[in-house]
Design an enzyme around this catalytic site. Structure first.
Site, PDB file in Angstrom:
ATOM      1  N   ASP A  45       0.845  -1.205   0.000  1.00  0.00           N
ATOM      2  CA  ASP A  45       0.000   0.000   0.000  1.00  0.00           C
ATOM      3  C   ASP A  45       0.879   1.253   0.000  1.00  0.00           C
ATOM      4  O   ASP A  45       0.377   2.373  -0.086  1.00  0.00           O
ATOM      5  CB  ASP A  45      -1.019  -0.004   1.156  1.00  0.00           C
ATOM      6  CG  ASP A  45      -0.373   0.034   2.531  1.00  0.00           C
ATOM      7  OD1 ASP A  45       0.870  -0.062   2.623  1.00  0.00           O
ATOM      8  OD2 ASP A  45      -1.116   0.169   3.537  1.00  0.00           O
ATOM      9  N   SER A  46       2.206   1.056   0.044  1.00  0.00           N
ATOM     10  CA  SER A  46       3.136   2.173  -0.166  1.00  0.00           C
ATOM     11  C   SER A  46       2.891   2.814  -1.525  1.00  0.00           C
ATOM     12  O   SER A  46       3.365   3.925  -1.776  1.00  0.00           O
ATOM     13  CB  SER A  46       4.583   1.670  -0.072  1.00  0.00           C
ATOM     14  OG  SER A  46       4.784   0.551  -0.907  1.00  0.00           O
ATOM     15  N   ASP A  84      -1.217  -6.435  -0.391  1.00  0.00           N
ATOM     16  CA  ASP A  84      -1.140  -5.772   0.919  1.00  0.00           C
ATOM     17  C   ASP A  84      -2.526  -5.265   1.326  1.00  0.00           C
ATOM     18  O   ASP A  84      -3.160  -4.521   0.570  1.00  0.00           O
ATOM     19  CB  ASP A  84      -0.164  -4.589   0.785  1.00  0.00           C
ATOM     20  CG  ASP A  84       0.398  -4.142   2.116  1.00  0.00           C
ATOM     21  OD1 ASP A  84       0.166  -4.813   3.134  1.00  0.00           O
ATOM     22  OD2 ASP A  84       1.091  -3.098   2.126  1.00  0.00           O
ATOM     23  N   LYS A 114      -0.507  -9.701   2.803  1.00  0.00           N
ATOM     24  CA  LYS A 114       0.175  -9.167   3.996  1.00  0.00           C
ATOM     25  C   LYS A 114      -0.797  -8.303   4.806  1.00  0.00           C
ATOM     26  O   LYS A 114      -1.605  -7.573   4.230  1.00  0.00           O
ATOM     27  CB  LYS A 114       1.393  -8.328   3.594  1.00  0.00           C
ATOM     28  CG  LYS A 114       2.100  -7.690   4.804  1.00  0.00           C
ATOM     29  CD  LYS A 114       3.382  -7.004   4.430  1.00  0.00           C
ATOM     30  CE  LYS A 114       3.212  -5.602   3.915  1.00  0.00           C
ATOM     31  NZ  LYS A 114       2.574  -4.655   4.858  1.00  0.00           N
ATOM     32  N   GLU A 116      -0.926  -5.748   8.414  1.00  0.00           N
ATOM     33  CA  GLU A 116      -0.174  -5.078   9.474  1.00  0.00           C
ATOM     34  C   GLU A 116      -0.742  -5.485  10.835  1.00  0.00           C
ATOM     35  O   GLU A 116      -1.960  -5.482  11.034  1.00  0.00           O
ATOM     36  CB  GLU A 116      -0.252  -3.552   9.314  1.00  0.00           C
ATOM     37  CG  GLU A 116       0.542  -3.066   8.107  1.00  0.00           C
ATOM     38  CD  GLU A 116       0.653  -1.546   8.000  1.00  0.00           C
ATOM     39  OE1 GLU A 116       0.316  -0.837   8.976  1.00  0.00           O
ATOM     40  OE2 GLU A 116       1.078  -1.073   6.936  1.00  0.00           O
ATOM     41  N   GLU A 183       9.592  -4.359  10.419  1.00  0.00           N
ATOM     42  CA  GLU A 183       9.965  -3.045   9.871  1.00  0.00           C
ATOM     43  C   GLU A 183      10.525  -2.134  10.960  1.00  0.00           C
ATOM     44  O   GLU A 183       9.900  -1.940  12.017  1.00  0.00           O
ATOM     45  CB  GLU A 183       8.748  -2.384   9.201  1.00  0.00           C
ATOM     46  CG  GLU A 183       9.092  -1.005   8.620  1.00  0.00           C
ATOM     47  CD  GLU A 183       8.091  -0.467   7.627  1.00  0.00           C
ATOM     48  OE1 GLU A 183       7.140  -1.181   7.252  1.00  0.00           O
ATOM     49  OE2 GLU A 183       8.268   0.698   7.211  1.00  0.00           O
TER      50      GLU A 183
END
Ligand code: KIV
Length: 266
Positions: A45-46, A84, A114, A116, A183
């Protein structure tokens, strides 16, 4: 070469071979990353920041993630494609998580997802894994928590925070995650987590002891300038190259040397 699977990830950890991963968000770059032989491509999502020009990743939607993941999947022959989960695609309920994670596999051709979080999404990881959706968990600096964390800051600096992150890592593994992204945490902490877990860890700003590494493609290629985190290594300056090429094109049009006969029809 067959597609990389979650079993290959685990095998690499066992054989102490590093897992290589980069982000990509579209067909041409995904094709290059795949051709370079990387094990996995994260459609992160970057993309909100490096492709859409947003301040942070929070506004990115599920439909946008599906759109980009489809382009990446279309280009990739060997790498594992990981979608993501964007902000608010899973936080409200486990049902949301399963449905949205399923979209990455069903509509967009990803083979893993993925998410978070560690402990707070353990139930989500368990339910998604039960639905046969392979999950990479992501702890440490989690960019979707930017407002709670007060910015993009290194995590796990105090003894208490380190203990908590070690617990979170175990919770994610026990819930069924096939790998864990770490991270922006101290390298000694990442080493300890990597040694304690039987699933592979993928580091970004977590030192060299992780089982694999990931970076944002636009950072690696010099295409994102707004800020460069300490953990980034720039391997090319594509912005400078692109600027040079585009300026030459403009100049040649202006002085009349493009198009020449070579680019014209008789
Ligand atoms: O969205 C993303 O690209 C990520 C990486 C920074 C790991 O989560």
């Amino acid at each position: 070469m067959p597609k990389i699977t979650i079993q290959d990830f685990l095998k690499k950890k066992t054989e102490k071979k590093k897992i290589t991963m980069l982000t990509a968000y579209d067909y041409p770059f995904a094709q290059i990353v795949d051709e370079a032989g990387l094990d996995a491509i994260l459609v992160g999502d970057s993309l909100g920041m490096v492709v859409q020009g947003l301040e942070n990743t929070l506004p990115v939607t599920m439909d946008e993630m599906i759109y980009h993941t489809k382009m990446v999947s279309r280009a990739v022959k060997n790498a594992m494609v990981i979608g993501d989960m964007p902000f608010m695609s899973y936080q409200a309920s486990i049902e949301d998580a399963v449905r949205n994670a399923g979209r990455f596999l069903k509509e967009a051709g990803a083979s893993a997802v993925k998410i978070e979080g560690g402990a707070e999404v353990a139930g989500h990881i368990r339910a998604m894994t039960k639905s046969d959706i392979p999950i990479m968990a992501h702890i440490g600096l989690t960019p979707q928590s930017i407002h709670r964390m007060g910015g993009y800051k290194v995590q796990g600096k105090t003894e208490e925070a380190q203990k908590r992150l070690i617990e979170e890592a175990h919770i994610a593994e026990d819930a069924g995650a096939f790998s864990l992204l770490l991270e922006a945490i101290p390298m000694e902490l990442a080493k300890k987590i990597t040694e304690e877990l039987s699933i592979p860890t993928i580091g970004i700003g977590a030192g060299q002891s992780c089982d694999g590494q990931v970076l944002v493609l636009h950072d690696v290629l010099g295409l994102f300038e707004r800020f460069v985190p300490k953990f980034v290594k720039r391997y090319a300056d594509l912005k400078a190259e692109a600027l040079k090429a585009i300026k030459s094109y403009k100049e040649e049009i202006e002085k009349g040397s493009f198009p020449s006969e070579e680019q014209s029809f008789k």
